[in-house]
Design a protein around this motif. Structure first.
Motif, PDB file in Angstrom:
ATOM      1  N   ASP B  51      45.461 108.878  21.050  1.00 25.49           N
ATOM      2  CA  ASP B  51      46.618 109.726  21.669  1.00 25.49           C
ATOM      3  C   ASP B  51      47.426 108.758  22.623  1.00 25.49           C
ATOM      4  O   ASP B  51      46.748 107.964  23.253  1.00 25.49           O
ATOM      5  CB  ASP B  51      46.157 111.098  22.089  1.00 25.49           C
ATOM      6  CG  ASP B  51      47.327 111.874  22.274  1.00 25.49           C
ATOM      7  OD1 ASP B  51      47.063 113.180  22.580  1.00 25.49           O
ATOM      8  OD2 ASP B  51      48.468 111.611  21.812  1.00 25.49           O
ATOM      9  N   VAL B  52      48.674 109.067  22.934  1.00 23.11           N
ATOM     10  CA  VAL B  52      49.125 108.518  23.991  1.00 23.11           C
ATOM     11  C   VAL B  52      48.635 108.582  25.101  1.00 23.11           C
ATOM     12  O   VAL B  52      48.036 109.676  25.630  1.00 23.11           O
ATOM     13  CB  VAL B  52      50.726 109.208  24.060  1.00 23.11           C
ATOM     14  CG1 VAL B  52      51.449 108.419  25.321  1.00 23.11           C
ATOM     15  CG2 VAL B  52      51.491 109.177  22.794  1.00 23.11           C
ATOM     16  N   LYS B  53      48.551 107.377  26.049  1.00 25.98           N
ATOM     17  CA  LYS B  53      47.884 107.133  27.009  1.00 25.98           C
ATOM     18  C   LYS B  53      46.341 107.398  27.096  1.00 25.98           C
ATOM     19  O   LYS B  53      45.718 107.528  28.189  1.00 25.98           O
ATOM     20  CB  LYS B  53      48.529 108.017  28.165  1.00 25.98           C
ATOM     21  CG  LYS B  53      50.075 108.021  28.479  1.00 25.98           C
ATOM     22  CD  LYS B  53      50.675 108.739  29.630  1.00 25.98           C
ATOM     23  CE  LYS B  53      51.939 108.427  29.887  1.00 25.98           C
ATOM     24  NZ  LYS B  53      52.408 107.126  30.387  1.00 25.98           N
ATOM     25  N   MET B  54      45.968 107.396  26.017  1.00 29.64           N
ATOM     26  CA  MET B  54      44.384 107.588  25.882  1.00 29.64           C
ATOM     27  C   MET B  54      43.971 106.156  25.487  1.00 29.64           C
ATOM     28  O   MET B  54      44.457 105.655  24.308  1.00 29.64           O
ATOM     29  CB  MET B  54      44.240 108.706  25.090  1.00 29.64           C
ATOM     30  CG  MET B  54      42.879 108.925  24.732  1.00 29.64           C
ATOM     31  SD  MET B  54      42.175 108.016  23.349  1.00 29.64           S
ATOM     32  CE  MET B  54      40.520 108.689  23.242  1.00 29.64           C
ATOM     33  N   LYS B  55      42.625 105.745  25.692  1.00 32.00           N
ATOM     34  CA  LYS B  55      42.304 104.526  25.157  1.00 32.00           C
ATOM     35  C   LYS B  55      40.400 104.669  25.488  1.00 32.00           C
ATOM     36  O   LYS B  55      40.174 105.326  26.218  1.00 32.00           O
ATOM     37  CB  LYS B  55      42.700 103.505  26.143  1.00 32.00           C
ATOM     38  CG  LYS B  55      42.344 103.262  27.545  1.00 32.00           C
ATOM     39  CD  LYS B  55      42.794 102.200  28.285  1.00 32.00           C
ATOM     40  CE  LYS B  55      42.689 102.311  29.770  1.00 32.00           C
ATOM     41  NZ  LYS B  55      43.281 101.251  30.383  1.00 32.00           N
ATOM     42  N   GLU B  56      40.090 103.922  24.378  1.00 34.69           N
ATOM     43  CA  GLU B  56      38.481 104.093  24.528  1.00 34.69           C
ATOM     44  C   GLU B  56      38.084 102.627  24.125  1.00 34.69           C
ATOM     45  O   GLU B  56      38.640 101.969  23.449  1.00 34.69           O
ATOM     46  CB  GLU B  56      37.888 104.973  23.179  1.00 34.69           C
ATOM     47  CG  GLU B  56      38.118 106.458  23.510  1.00 34.69           C
ATOM     48  CD  GLU B  56      37.445 107.038  24.480  1.00 34.69           C
ATOM     49  OE1 GLU B  56      37.542 108.354  24.883  1.00 34.69           O
ATOM     50  OE2 GLU B  56      36.217 106.461  24.846  1.00 34.69           O
ATOM     51  N   LYS B  57      37.119 102.334  24.671  1.00 33.23           N
ATOM     52  CA  LYS B  57      36.491 100.640  24.572  1.00 33.23           C
ATOM     53  C   LYS B  57      35.781 100.826  22.977  1.00 33.23           C
ATOM     54  O   LYS B  57      34.965 101.826  22.849  1.00 33.23           O
ATOM     55  CB  LYS B  57      35.317 100.579  25.580  1.00 33.23           C
ATOM     56  CG  LYS B  57      36.120 100.399  26.947  1.00 33.23           C
ATOM     57  CD  LYS B  57      35.256 100.066  28.081  1.00 33.23           C
ATOM     58  CE  LYS B  57      35.629  99.921  29.502  1.00 33.23           C
ATOM     59  NZ  LYS B  57      34.611  99.480  30.462  1.00 33.23           N
TER      60      LYS B  57
END
Lengths: 109, 117
Positions: B51-57
């Motif tokens: 999602d926007v502004k969401m990140k996962e390694k």
């Protein structure tokens, strides 16, 4: 995590020959996908095949999830089939995949 | 047709430079991914975003960061490029769901071959 192995690493065929590429995975998987990367680097989806058999023209794929392997069959190979074939297993979370190392296929005219 | 574009096909940078790799998709897809591809190793996931502004390694996030300020754009940042980051970088997108069903289909960009000298 899931480990994905592919064999053979390299394959050279004469145009018109048939081939079988194999993908083994270390654990039970919910689903599996095959990709083709052409010589210019573009990757495209071939099959999403969690189990059973699917066919698309000269290509078909079979996954036997209980035995942890999948096979990709290419019949009457053409030079345009050259490239790298990857299988990938969906992780147990999310919608992204663990990729195998690939099989590089060269089809000679 | 889904189109995923990447800002450069080939890029040469010097050690220590800050490098931005841009990826844009035009199909309003929810999910975006950055992979690197190295011979004999297949594709390895660096980061992804649902999602926007969401990140996962992903599996190999060290030395990288990402930004997703808009839904269609996912940027990969090498804060201080090193020679071991020489690689092919591939961006992909995925719709999330199609007609209420989860979609696993990934659409890839053409790749950026980065050389760090």
């Amino acid at each position: 995590g899931i480990q994905v192995e592919q064999s053979p690493p390299d394959l050279i065929l004469q145009e018109g020959a048939n081939s079988t590429l194999r993908c083994n995975f270390s654990d039970s998987v919910n689903n599996l996908q095959w990709f083709h990367q052409n010589p210019w680097g573009q990757l495209i989806n071939l099959f999403y095949i969690p189990s059973g058999t699917k066919q698309n023209g000269r290509l078909s794929a079979t996954t036997v999830a209980t035995e942890r392997y999948s096979l990709l069959y290419i019949s009457s190979s053409q030079t345009t089939d050259s490239g790298v074939y990857f299988c990938a297993s969906l992780r147990d979370y999310g919608q992204n995949f663990v990729f195998g190392p690939g099989t590089r296929l060269s089809v000679l005219p | 047709d889904v189109k995923v574009t990447q800002s450069s096909r080939y890029l040469v940078k010097r050690t220590g430079e800050k490098v931005f790799l841009e990826c844009v998709q035009d199909m309003d897809h929810e999910n975006m991914f950055w992979y690197r591809q190295d011979p004999g190793l297949g594709l390895r996931l660096i980061y992804f975003s649902y999602d926007v502004k969401m990140k996962e390694k992903g599996d190999i996030p060290e030395g990288y960061s990402v930004s997703r300020e808009k839904k269609e754009r996912f940027s990969l940042i090498l804060e201080s490029a090193s020679t071991n980051q020489t690689s092919m970088y591939l961006c992909a997108s995925n719709p999330g769901t199609v007609a209420g069903e989860i979609s696993y289909e990934q659409y890839f960009g053409p790749g950026t071959r980065l050389t760090v000298t």
